[in-house]
Design a protein around this motif. Sequence first.
Motif, PDB file in Angstrom:
ATOM      1  N   GLY A 112       0.849  -1.155  -0.224  1.00 37.59           N
ATOM      2  CA  GLY A 112      -0.038   0.031   0.258  1.00 37.59           C
ATOM      3  C   GLY A 112       1.001   1.282  -0.086  1.00 37.59           C
ATOM      4  O   GLY A 112       2.199   1.162   0.398  1.00 37.59           O
ATOM      5  N   TRP A 113       0.316   2.204  -0.726  1.00 40.70           N
ATOM      6  CA  TRP A 113       1.052   3.654  -0.514  1.00 40.70           C
ATOM      7  C   TRP A 113       0.066   4.464   0.311  1.00 40.70           C
ATOM      8  O   TRP A 113      -1.224   4.424   0.136  1.00 40.70           O
ATOM      9  N   PHE A 114       0.646   5.248   1.293  1.00 41.64           N
ATOM     10  CA  PHE A 114      -0.189   6.028   2.023  1.00 41.64           C
ATOM     11  C   PHE A 114       0.625   7.571   2.010  1.00 41.64           C
ATOM     12  O   PHE A 114       1.774   7.553   1.736  1.00 41.64           O
ATOM     13  N   ARG A 115      -0.180   8.829   2.431  1.00 44.68           N
ATOM     14  CA  ARG A 115       0.698   9.865   2.642  1.00 44.68           C
ATOM     15  C   ARG A 115       0.220  10.547   3.769  1.00 44.68           C
ATOM     16  O   ARG A 115      -0.791  10.586   4.050  1.00 44.68           O
ATOM     17  N   GLN A 116       0.993  11.511   4.209  1.00 45.28           N
ATOM     18  CA  GLN A 116       0.801  12.461   5.238  1.00 45.28           C
ATOM     19  C   GLN A 116       1.241  13.852   5.088  1.00 45.28           C
ATOM     20  O   GLN A 116       2.375  14.005   4.776  1.00 45.28           O
ATOM     21  N   ALA A 117       0.098  14.831   4.852  1.00 43.65           N
ATOM     22  CA  ALA A 117       0.240  16.209   4.500  1.00 43.65           C
ATOM     23  C   ALA A 117       0.783  16.670   5.964  1.00 43.65           C
ATOM     24  O   ALA A 117       0.083  16.437   6.836  1.00 43.65           O
ATOM     25  N   PRO A 118       1.255  17.822   5.975  1.00 47.77           N
ATOM     26  CA  PRO A 118       1.444  18.833   7.162  1.00 47.77           C
ATOM     27  C   PRO A 118      -0.010  18.942   8.037  1.00 47.77           C
ATOM     28  O   PRO A 118      -1.003  19.303   7.150  1.00 47.77           O
TER      29      PRO A 118
ATOM     30  N   GLU B  59      -4.028  13.990   9.003  1.00 51.65           N
ATOM     31  CA  GLU B  59      -3.716  12.719   9.253  1.00 51.65           C
ATOM     32  C   GLU B  59      -3.312  11.868   7.945  1.00 51.65           C
ATOM     33  O   GLU B  59      -3.313  12.329   6.740  1.00 51.65           O
ATOM     34  N   ARG B  60      -2.750  10.755   8.223  1.00 50.10           N
ATOM     35  CA  ARG B  60      -2.215   9.948   7.043  1.00 50.10           C
ATOM     36  C   ARG B  60      -3.495   9.416   6.259  1.00 50.10           C
ATOM     37  O   ARG B  60      -4.291   8.885   6.928  1.00 50.10           O
ATOM     38  N   GLU B  61      -3.044   9.192   5.119  1.00 49.90           N
ATOM     39  CA  GLU B  61      -4.357   8.783   4.268  1.00 49.90           C
ATOM     40  C   GLU B  61      -3.956   7.796   3.115  1.00 49.90           C
ATOM     41  O   GLU B  61      -2.868   7.734   2.941  1.00 49.90           O
ATOM     42  N   PHE B  62      -5.012   7.047   2.945  1.00 52.71           N
ATOM     43  CA  PHE B  62      -4.662   5.887   1.768  1.00 52.71           C
ATOM     44  C   PHE B  62      -4.372   6.554   0.357  1.00 52.71           C
ATOM     45  O   PHE B  62      -5.118   7.858   0.128  1.00 52.71           O
ATOM     46  N   VAL B  63      -3.578   6.252  -0.479  1.00 52.66           N
ATOM     47  CA  VAL B  63      -3.383   6.576  -1.779  1.00 52.66           C
ATOM     48  C   VAL B  63      -3.554   5.316  -2.840  1.00 52.66           C
ATOM     49  O   VAL B  63      -4.345   5.761  -3.741  1.00 52.66           O
TER      50      VAL B  63
ATOM     51  N   PRO C  13      -0.156  20.683  -6.050  1.00 52.75           N
ATOM     52  CA  PRO C  13       0.074  21.248  -4.761  1.00 52.75           C
ATOM     53  C   PRO C  13      -0.345  20.397  -3.584  1.00 52.75           C
ATOM     54  O   PRO C  13       0.397  20.163  -2.738  1.00 52.75           O
ATOM     55  N   GLU C  14      -1.596  20.161  -3.774  1.00 47.05           N
ATOM     56  CA  GLU C  14      -2.406  19.451  -2.686  1.00 47.05           C
ATOM     57  C   GLU C  14      -1.662  17.909  -2.684  1.00 47.05           C
ATOM     58  O   GLU C  14      -1.946  17.407  -1.557  1.00 47.05           O
ATOM     59  N   ASP C  15      -1.065  17.283  -3.311  1.00 48.37           N
ATOM     60  CA  ASP C  15      -0.228  16.161  -3.354  1.00 48.37           C
ATOM     61  C   ASP C  15       0.872  16.328  -2.588  1.00 48.37           C
ATOM     62  O   ASP C  15       1.588  15.082  -2.288  1.00 48.37           O
ATOM     63  N   THR C  16       1.353  17.429  -2.044  1.00 43.98           N
ATOM     64  CA  THR C  16       2.545  17.616  -1.126  1.00 43.98           C
ATOM     65  C   THR C  16       2.288  16.834   0.175  1.00 43.98           C
ATOM     66  O   THR C  16       1.323  17.029   0.946  1.00 43.98           O
ATOM     67  N   ALA C  17       3.265  15.979   0.429  1.00 47.97           N
ATOM     68  CA  ALA C  17       3.079  14.939   1.630  1.00 47.97           C
ATOM     69  C   ALA C  17       4.172  14.366   1.642  1.00 47.97           C
ATOM     70  O   ALA C  17       5.202  14.076   0.819  1.00 47.97           O
ATOM     71  N   VAL C  18       4.551  13.318   2.934  1.00 41.77           N
ATOM     72  CA  VAL C  18       5.539  12.385   3.116  1.00 41.77           C
ATOM     73  C   VAL C  18       4.565  11.092   2.672  1.00 41.77           C
ATOM     74  O   VAL C  18       3.742  11.025   3.159  1.00 41.77           O
ATOM     75  N   TYR C  19       5.227  10.351   1.586  1.00 52.75           N
ATOM     76  CA  TYR C  19       4.603   9.413   1.234  1.00 52.75           C
ATOM     77  C   TYR C  19       5.344   8.060   1.625  1.00 52.75           C
ATOM     78  O   TYR C  19       6.463   7.883   1.735  1.00 52.75           O
ATOM     79  N   TYR C  20       4.510   7.331   2.072  1.00 52.66           N
ATOM     80  CA  TYR C  20       5.028   5.923   2.918  1.00 52.66           C
ATOM     81  C   TYR C  20       4.566   4.637   2.094  1.00 52.66           C
ATOM     82  O   TYR C  20       3.345   4.818   1.632  1.00 52.66           O
ATOM     83  N   CYS C  21       5.249   3.492   1.975  1.00 50.32           N
ATOM     84  CA  CYS C  21       4.719   2.228   1.526  1.00 50.32           C
ATOM     85  C   CYS C  21       4.631   1.460   2.690  1.00 50.32           C
ATOM     86  O   CYS C  21       5.359   1.715   3.739  1.00 50.32           O
ATOM     87  N   ALA C  22       3.702   0.459   2.529  1.00 46.67           N
ATOM     88  CA  ALA C  22       3.406  -0.406   3.496  1.00 46.67           C
ATOM     89  C   ALA C  22       3.249  -1.740   3.142  1.00 46.67           C
ATOM     90  O   ALA C  22       3.028  -2.007   1.725  1.00 46.67           O
ATOM     91  N   ALA C  23       3.432  -2.816   3.766  1.00 48.77           N
ATOM     92  CA  ALA C  23       3.412  -4.277   3.512  1.00 48.77           C
ATOM     93  C   ALA C  23       2.344  -5.121   4.386  1.00 48.77           C
ATOM     94  O   ALA C  23       2.560  -4.799   5.679  1.00 48.77           O
ATOM     95  N   ARG C  24       1.844  -6.123   3.743  1.00 46.42           N
ATOM     96  CA  ARG C  24       0.989  -7.055   4.781  1.00 46.42           C
ATOM     97  C   ARG C  24       1.224  -8.282   3.969  1.00 46.42           C
ATOM     98  O   ARG C  24       0.846  -8.319   2.719  1.00 46.42           O
ATOM     99  N   ARG C  25       1.551  -9.419   4.694  1.00 43.61           N
ATOM    100  CA  ARG C  25       1.635 -10.667   3.829  1.00 43.61           C
ATOM    101  C   ARG C  25       0.160 -11.253   3.915  1.00 43.61           C
ATOM    102  O   ARG C  25      -0.349 -11.650   4.750  1.00 43.61           O
ATOM    103  N   THR C  26      -0.341 -11.281   2.547  1.00 44.99           N
ATOM    104  CA  THR C  26      -1.746 -11.782   2.393  1.00 44.99           C
ATOM    105  C   THR C  26      -1.793 -12.057   0.801  1.00 44.99           C
ATOM    106  O   THR C  26      -1.229 -11.164   0.084  1.00 44.99           O
ATOM    107  N   LEU C  27      -2.914 -12.584   0.576  1.00 44.86           N
ATOM    108  CA  LEU C  27      -3.073 -12.790  -0.907  1.00 44.86           C
ATOM    109  C   LEU C  27      -4.394 -11.641  -1.238  1.00 44.86           C
ATOM    110  O   LEU C  27      -4.794 -11.741  -2.391  1.00 44.86           O
TER     111      LEU C  27
END
Length: 124
Positions: A35-41, A44-48, A88-102
């Motif tokens: 998953g990709w998520f982002r958090q703007a100043p 809250e962190r949100e799903f991308v 400009p509203e895409d400005t944020a810290v972008y995070y990737c995340a992982a989960r072991r699942t099908l």
Amino acid sequence: QVQLVESGGGLVQAGDSLRLSCAASGRSFTNYAMGWFRQAPRKEREFVAAIRWSGDTTYYADSVKGRFTTSRDNAKNTVYLQMNSLKPEDTAVYYCAARRTLSIYIRQEEYDYWGQGTQVTVSS
């Protein structure tokens, strides 16, 4: 244990493109949904975006649909987020995340492993 490292962030102008990468190490990448998520100043962190282990299913937040594309190369243990027509509203810290699942998930609480994030700044 899975370690995730994002890269590719930077400062761009509105309308430009960026491609983020998330490199995974530690375990076989193949059986993990990403998953990709982002958090703007001050927000809250949100799903991308999210992608199933096989790459055959993806989900996107409405705010990025049609502009962002996620993909993966399991041979390289890497997932990508291609971001076009940046705003400009895409400005944020972008995070990737992982989960072991099908399966595939869009809620951050459902992910077990997180990267440190990469800053994306879009100027107007």
